[in-house]
Design an enzyme around this catalytic site. Structure first.
Site, PDB file in Angstrom:
ATOM      1  N   ASP A  61       0.862  -1.180   0.000  1.00 27.57           N
ATOM      2  CA  ASP A  61       0.000   0.000   0.000  1.00 27.57           C
ATOM      3  C   ASP A  61       0.895   1.226   0.000  1.00 27.57           C
ATOM      4  OD1 ASP A  61      -1.652   2.142   0.482  1.00 27.57           O
ATOM      5  OD2 ASP A  61      -2.843   1.127   2.025  1.00 27.57           O
ATOM      6  N   TYR A 182      -3.403  16.560  -8.311  1.00 25.16           N
ATOM      7  CA  TYR A 182      -2.829  15.573  -9.234  1.00 25.16           C
ATOM      8  C   TYR A 182      -1.656  16.197  -9.996  1.00 25.16           C
ATOM      9  CZ  TYR A 182      -2.819  11.953 -12.899  1.00 25.16           C
ATOM     10  OH  TYR A 182      -2.463  10.939 -13.775  1.00 25.16           O
ATOM     11  N   VAL A 215      -5.847   7.435 -21.310  1.00 28.43           N
ATOM     12  CA  VAL A 215      -6.098   6.009 -21.538  1.00 28.43           C
ATOM     13  C   VAL A 215      -7.429   5.557 -20.925  1.00 28.43           C
ATOM     14  CG1 VAL A 215      -5.148   3.696 -21.202  1.00 28.43           C
ATOM     15  CG2 VAL A 215      -3.602   5.641 -21.479  1.00 28.43           C
ATOM     16  N   ARG A 216      -8.106   4.645 -21.630  1.00 28.97           N
ATOM     17  CA  ARG A 216      -9.411   4.136 -21.172  1.00 28.97           C
ATOM     18  C   ARG A 216      -9.239   3.097 -20.051  1.00 28.97           C
ATOM     19  NH1 ARG A 216      -9.935   4.669 -26.735  1.00 28.97           N
ATOM     20  NH2 ARG A 216      -9.523   2.478 -27.165  1.00 28.97           N
TER      21      ARG A 216
END
Ligand code: NDP
Length: 259
Positions: A61, A182, A215-216
């Site tokens: 994690d 981000y 990107v998908r």
């Protein structure tokens, strides 16, 4: 017969990380599938194993320093890593007041800590890829943050700027914007790529930041312009650079892009 080369991919249970891990395994690597979801990772390792490929799960994690330390300790007993792809990442929700903290923890502090913990366990000549984003271009940041990001070079400085950013967003009583968190996290990640490249150059290790394009995946959404395979290709390019290839750069599709 020589032992397979060892690769580690973070966020390997879905999205780009899953595709990159499979491609590396198909290319003859033994791949450590790192991520939070032990059951997903075990299922993925079994799927690759059933196809005759070598893969094993590694619980990690990135938001938890103890988990990073435990994973690094487990790896220390094994062979050195030939490929490290720091792919895992999050893009928070605008409405979530903890988005800045979580985004900086997973996208920046986790990779800083994992990079430091694994640097000594990299094989000479290893390839390291930090999966970044064109959204982290310095020119996209507000002036105040751009200067601080640009000035940060050591791990401690990178973490300090991240902490300052989170504190500023929380003091303002909001995340500011998930997009800004981000952007800042990826701009700092790009600085980390440059720093690690300098540190590891004497050992022939090549370290680069890579943008996969839009990107998908779960993160990119179904309206994104690229397939997972196309995005993964952009990342895989940097895992297979020849000796003496570029290091400390920021690339998409094998071409340099602006910081
Ligand atoms: P996804 O949301 O599909 O996958 C994200 C991955 O990161 C998952 O495996 C997720 O695991 C993992 N992850 C999230 N939090 C943690 C954590 N705390 N510890 C360990 N793993 C974690 O995203 P993508 O595949 O699209 O993104 C991969 C990378 O590419 C990211 O770094 C992203 O920023 C970057 N990127 C993506 C773009 C896109 O358009 N998709 C564009 C530009 C960059 P879990 O299932 O446990 O949540």
């Amino acid at each position: 017969m020589s032992a397979p080369r060892l690769a580690l991919v973070t966020g390997a249970n879905r999205g780009l990380g899953r595709a990159v891990a499979e491609a590396l395994a198909r290319g003859g690597h033994r791949v450590l599938l790192a991520g939070r979801q032990a059951a997903d990772l075990a299922r993925e390792a079994a799927r690759l194993g059933a196809a005759g490929l070598e893969a094993a799960p590694l619980v990690l994690d990135l938001g938890d320093p103890a988990s990073i330390a435990a994973a690094a300790a487990a790896l220390a007993a094994g062979p050195p890593l030939d490929v490290l792809v720091q792919n895992a990442g999050v893009f928070g929700e605008d409405s979530d007041r903890t988005a800045a903290r979580r985004t900086l923890a997973v996208n920046l502090a986790g990779p800083v800590r994992l990079g430091a913990a694994l640097a000594g366990g990299l094989a000479d000549g290893a390839r390291v890829v930090l999966v970044s984003s064109g959204m982290g271009e310095l020119s996209s940041l507000p002036e105040a943050w751009r200067g601080q990001v640009e000035a940060a070079s050591s791990d401690a400085e990178l973490l300090l700027v991240a902490d300052r950013f989170v504190a500023a967003m929380e003091a303002a009583g909001k995340t500011g914007s998930a997009t800004l968190a981000y952007r800042v996290s990826k701009a700092l990640l790009n600085r980390l790529a440059r720093r690690l490249a300098g540190e590891l150059a004497p050992r022939g290790v090549l370290v680069n930041a890579v943008c996969p394009g839009w990107v998908r995946t779960d993160m990119g959404g179904s309206g994104a312009s690229r397939s997972i395979e196309e995005g993964a290709r952009s990342i895989l390019w940097a895992t297979s650079l020849p000796a003496g290839g570029p290091s400390g750069g920021f690339f998409r599709d094998g071409k340099p892009i602006g910081w």
